[in-house]
Motif scaffolding. Structure first.
Motif, PDB file in Angstrom:
ATOM      1  N   LEU A 369       0.838  -1.203   0.000  1.00  0.00           N
ATOM      2  CA  LEU A 369       0.000   0.000   0.000  1.00  0.00           C
ATOM      3  C   LEU A 369       0.874   1.254   0.000  1.00  0.00           C
ATOM      4  O   LEU A 369       0.561   2.240  -0.678  1.00  0.00           O
ATOM      5  N   LEU A 370       1.971   1.209   0.743  1.00  0.00           N
ATOM      6  CA  LEU A 370       2.887   2.350   0.783  1.00  0.00           C
ATOM      7  C   LEU A 370       3.445   2.640  -0.606  1.00  0.00           C
ATOM      8  O   LEU A 370       3.523   3.801  -1.030  1.00  0.00           O
ATOM      9  N   VAL A 371       3.808   1.573  -1.316  1.00  0.00           N
ATOM     10  CA  VAL A 371       4.346   1.714  -2.671  1.00  0.00           C
ATOM     11  C   VAL A 371       3.268   2.225  -3.620  1.00  0.00           C
ATOM     12  O   VAL A 371       3.512   3.125  -4.430  1.00  0.00           O
ATOM     13  N   GLN A 372       2.068   1.652  -3.515  1.00  0.00           N
ATOM     14  CA  GLN A 372       0.974   2.063  -4.395  1.00  0.00           C
ATOM     15  C   GLN A 372       0.641   3.538  -4.202  1.00  0.00           C
ATOM     16  O   GLN A 372       0.449   4.278  -5.176  1.00  0.00           O
ATOM     17  N   ASP A 373       0.588   3.966  -2.943  1.00  0.00           N
ATOM     18  CA  ASP A 373       0.303   5.376  -2.655  1.00  0.00           C
ATOM     19  C   ASP A 373       1.384   6.272  -3.249  1.00  0.00           C
ATOM     20  O   ASP A 373       1.089   7.342  -3.805  1.00  0.00           O
ATOM     21  N   GLU A 375       3.369   5.666  -5.861  1.00  0.00           N
ATOM     22  CA  GLU A 375       3.266   5.711  -7.322  1.00  0.00           C
ATOM     23  C   GLU A 375       2.087   6.570  -7.771  1.00  0.00           C
ATOM     24  O   GLU A 375       2.176   7.295  -8.773  1.00  0.00           O
ATOM     25  N   ASP A 376       1.004   6.513  -7.030  1.00  0.00           N
ATOM     26  CA  ASP A 376      -0.165   7.351  -7.357  1.00  0.00           C
ATOM     27  C   ASP A 376       0.176   8.837  -7.233  1.00  0.00           C
ATOM     28  O   ASP A 376      -0.196   9.650  -8.089  1.00  0.00           O
ATOM     29  N   ILE A 377       0.877   9.186  -6.178  1.00  0.00           N
ATOM     30  CA  ILE A 377       1.215  10.603  -5.953  1.00  0.00           C
ATOM     31  C   ILE A 377       2.241  11.081  -6.979  1.00  0.00           C
ATOM     32  O   ILE A 377       2.163  12.222  -7.460  1.00  0.00           O
ATOM     33  N   LEU A 378       3.198  10.210  -7.325  1.00  0.00           N
ATOM     34  CA  LEU A 378       4.208  10.588  -8.320  1.00  0.00           C
ATOM     35  C   LEU A 378       3.567  10.951  -9.658  1.00  0.00           C
ATOM     36  O   LEU A 378       4.110  11.761 -10.422  1.00  0.00           O
ATOM     37  N   CYS A 379       2.420  10.331  -9.936  1.00  0.00           N
ATOM     38  CA  CYS A 379       1.738  10.583 -11.206  1.00  0.00           C
ATOM     39  C   CYS A 379       0.889  11.847 -11.191  1.00  0.00           C
ATOM     40  O   CYS A 379       0.366  12.263 -12.232  1.00  0.00           O
ATOM     41  N   LYS A 422       0.225  18.672  -2.124  1.00  0.00           N
ATOM     42  CA  LYS A 422       1.122  18.851  -0.974  1.00  0.00           C
ATOM     43  C   LYS A 422       0.620  18.072   0.239  1.00  0.00           C
ATOM     44  O   LYS A 422       1.409  17.472   0.982  1.00  0.00           O
ATOM     45  N   THR A 423      -0.697  18.088   0.427  1.00  0.00           N
ATOM     46  CA  THR A 423      -1.282  17.362   1.551  1.00  0.00           C
ATOM     47  C   THR A 423      -1.046  15.864   1.411  1.00  0.00           C
ATOM     48  O   THR A 423      -0.718  15.182   2.401  1.00  0.00           O
ATOM     49  N   ARG A 424      -1.207  15.359   0.203  1.00  0.00           N
ATOM     50  CA  ARG A 424      -0.984  13.931  -0.015  1.00  0.00           C
ATOM     51  C   ARG A 424       0.482  13.563   0.187  1.00  0.00           C
ATOM     52  O   ARG A 424       0.789  12.499   0.730  1.00  0.00           O
ATOM     53  N   TRP A 425       1.391  14.437  -0.255  1.00  0.00           N
ATOM     54  CA  TRP A 425       2.809  14.170  -0.025  1.00  0.00           C
ATOM     55  C   TRP A 425       3.125  14.156   1.472  1.00  0.00           C
ATOM     56  O   TRP A 425       3.853  13.274   1.958  1.00  0.00           O
TER      57      TRP A 425
END
Length: 520
Positions: A369-373, A375-379, A422-425
């Motif tokens: 889940l940490l990885v998925q989150d 990758e989602d934010i990077l996009c 920014k909040t998601r990061w």
């Protein structure tokens, strides 16, 4: 110059009985004898010292006239017979029939220090497999192949290698963007090196023609010389062979994903049976992290070979190889089991690779889940993959609030980050920091480990294009500068800090810097 010639391929496998160099369908043969085209004014631009050593060639010999003649195709080594391989393949998902070495000519095989190397000239003239092409290569594509194959090796990615880059002295007509505007360019020749250049397509062509006898001959040869640890060829060994090819392919693509490399043309004729990255055409490294990016203009509509689809295409290509080997095995469930295992193994290997990139040594179920989150934010915003992961190594788990400023230089437009992004990061860095608390290593030790898998320097397309532009003017210094830089991609190299930078804005849409055609 001394070479320990130990040819096998053209001595043990069936040859084309027709000796004329004419475009044609070649049957009942693994290769056709050909002679490289003589060049007008060959000039050695660069040579790879490590490959010289691997082949037992001294630096002094590499400056000799004989070296230049042999590796420009102007002179054939005594008692050798150059040849081009016959193979087929699926191109963009469609069976294309016979393809073969259209602009590659194998010179000979060299044995040195218990290793065997096949040497091949790319761009040395037409062969029976050239179809409507001239079999030549231009300087820009040759520079890209020469630099990238060696750069990939030093990144730890399975790959073919390069020995030399030679300017032919001839002009070659090419339509760079396939837009009906061909121009003459400088011709060049790269000497590629690998234990073997066998591809999935070498086996496919015989299966497609229902030539089981030659299919068996080629598979048995492959096992004998490249997979001898599997045992004497039989049905069980053929299954082991396919399984190992599957695992090698999986490992290669995991490395591609790790460093952000996109091959661009994953046709089955561009898939090495040894699990090596082969045929550097319109490749590229991710600039902005984007699963949907492809460097290939030919693939721009459907994006079959996009970054995020490379694992699936690897599996699809392996299915085609399984179909080709089926006549020797005749056990569909056994082949399907290997293919199904690829899916499971790839998911596990991919998560393991991402753990390493994040500096996580202890396995936790929540890591997925940490990885998925992440990758989602990077996009969400254009973020340079290489710079992001390298900067992430400096993260301190006790200061999660400093995470965003730490990676700011990876953003192409940092001032345009929305409040939501920014909040998601911030939330992700909090989760990452908490996860790191479960690790026993210090921040310094973790950073050291991350820097071994997250390169600082990769061969971005704009860097290669700068070297190409300079070479077109007759200045080859930048080729050597990049060659030396990319030998140590994980080191800091403070004097070369200028190359640790995002793609310049001028390169965003420039030909050769963003997307490339198959002629690149």
């Amino acid at each position: 110059m001394k070479l320990n010639i130990k040819d096998k391929f053209n001595l043990e496998l069936p040859a084309d009985t027709h000796l004329e160099n004419s475009r044609r369908q070649v049957f009942n043969a693994c290769f056709s004898y050909v002679t490289p085209k003589k060049t007008t004014r060959p000039e050695l631009i660069h040579v790879a010292p490590e490959m010289l050593e691997n082949l037992g060639i001294s630096k002094e010999d590499s400056t000799s006239n004989l070296f230049l003649k042999v590796f420009s195709g102007n002179e054939i080594w005594p008692n050798t017979r150059p040849y081009a391989m016959c193979y087929g393949g699926h191109q963009f998902g469609n069976w294309a029939g016979q393809l073969g070495d259209g602009r590659a000519i194998n010179l000979f095989e060299v044995a040195h220090e218990a290793k065997s190397w096949m040497l091949q000239l790319k761009g040395a003239g037409e062969t029976p497999y050239s179809r409507s092409a001239d079999g030549l290569a231009v300087l820009r594509s040759s520079i890209r192949e020469y630099l990238c194959s060696e750069a990939m090796y030093h990144l730890g990615v399975p790959t073919t290698r390069a020995l030399s880059l030679v300017l032919s002295g001839d002009r070659v007509l090419r339509d760079v963007m396939y837009d009906g505007n061909p121009t003459y360019e400088k011709g060049a020749i790269v000497c590629r090196v690998a234990p073997s250049f066998l591809r999935f397509g070498n086996y496919q062509i015989f299966a497609a023609r229902q030539d089981v006898e030659n299919l068996r001959t080629l598979v048995d040869y492959t096992i004998k010389h490249h997979f001898s640890h599997l045992g004497i060829p039989n049905k069980e060994t053929y299954l082991k062979f396919f399984n190992e090819v599957t695992q090698r392919t999986l490992g290669m693509i995991i490395h591609w994903q790790r460093v952000g490399f996109v091959h661009g043309v994953m046709n089955t004729d561009n898939m090495s049976v040894l699990g090596l990255t082969i045929d550097y055409g319109p490749y590229g490294w991710l600039e902005g992290f984007d699963f949907g990016w492809t460097p290939n203009t030919t693939d721009s509509q459907y994006k079959r070979y996009r970054y995020g689809n490379q694992p699936n295409i690897g599996l699809w290509n392996l299915l085609q190889l399984a179909n080709a080997l089926y006549p020797l095995i005749e056990d569909a469930p056994a082949l399907e089991a290997i293919l199904n295992q690829y899916k499971v193994d790839f998911e596990d290997a991919s998560l393991k690779m991402m753990r390493e990139k994040l500096g996580l040594q202890v396995e936790r179920t929540k890591d997925k889940l940490l990885v998925q989150d992440l990758e989602d934010i990077l996009c969400l915003t254009e973020t340079d993959m290489t710079i992001f992961f390298r900067c992430l190594g400096r993260f301190k788990k006790c200061n999660p609030h400093e995470g965003l400023p730490l990676i700011e230089e990876a953003f192409y437009t940092p001032k345009e980050l929305s409040h939501e992004v920014k909040t998601r990061w911030s939330a992700w860095f909090e989760a990452y920091a908490n996860r790191l608390l479960e690790e026993s290593v210090s921040d310094e030790a973790r950073a050291k480990g991350m820097n071994k898998v997250n390169p600082k320097y990769v061969l971005r397309n704009y860097m290669a294009q700068l070297a190409i532009d300079e070479a077109d003017k007759g200045n080859y210094a930048l080729i050597d500068e990049l060659f030396q830089l990319l030998k140590y991609p994980y080191d800091e190299q403070y004097k070369q800090e200028k190359w640790f930078a995002k793609r310049p804005e001028w390169a965003r849409h420039k030909v050769g810097c963003s997307m490339l055609s198959c002629s690149s």
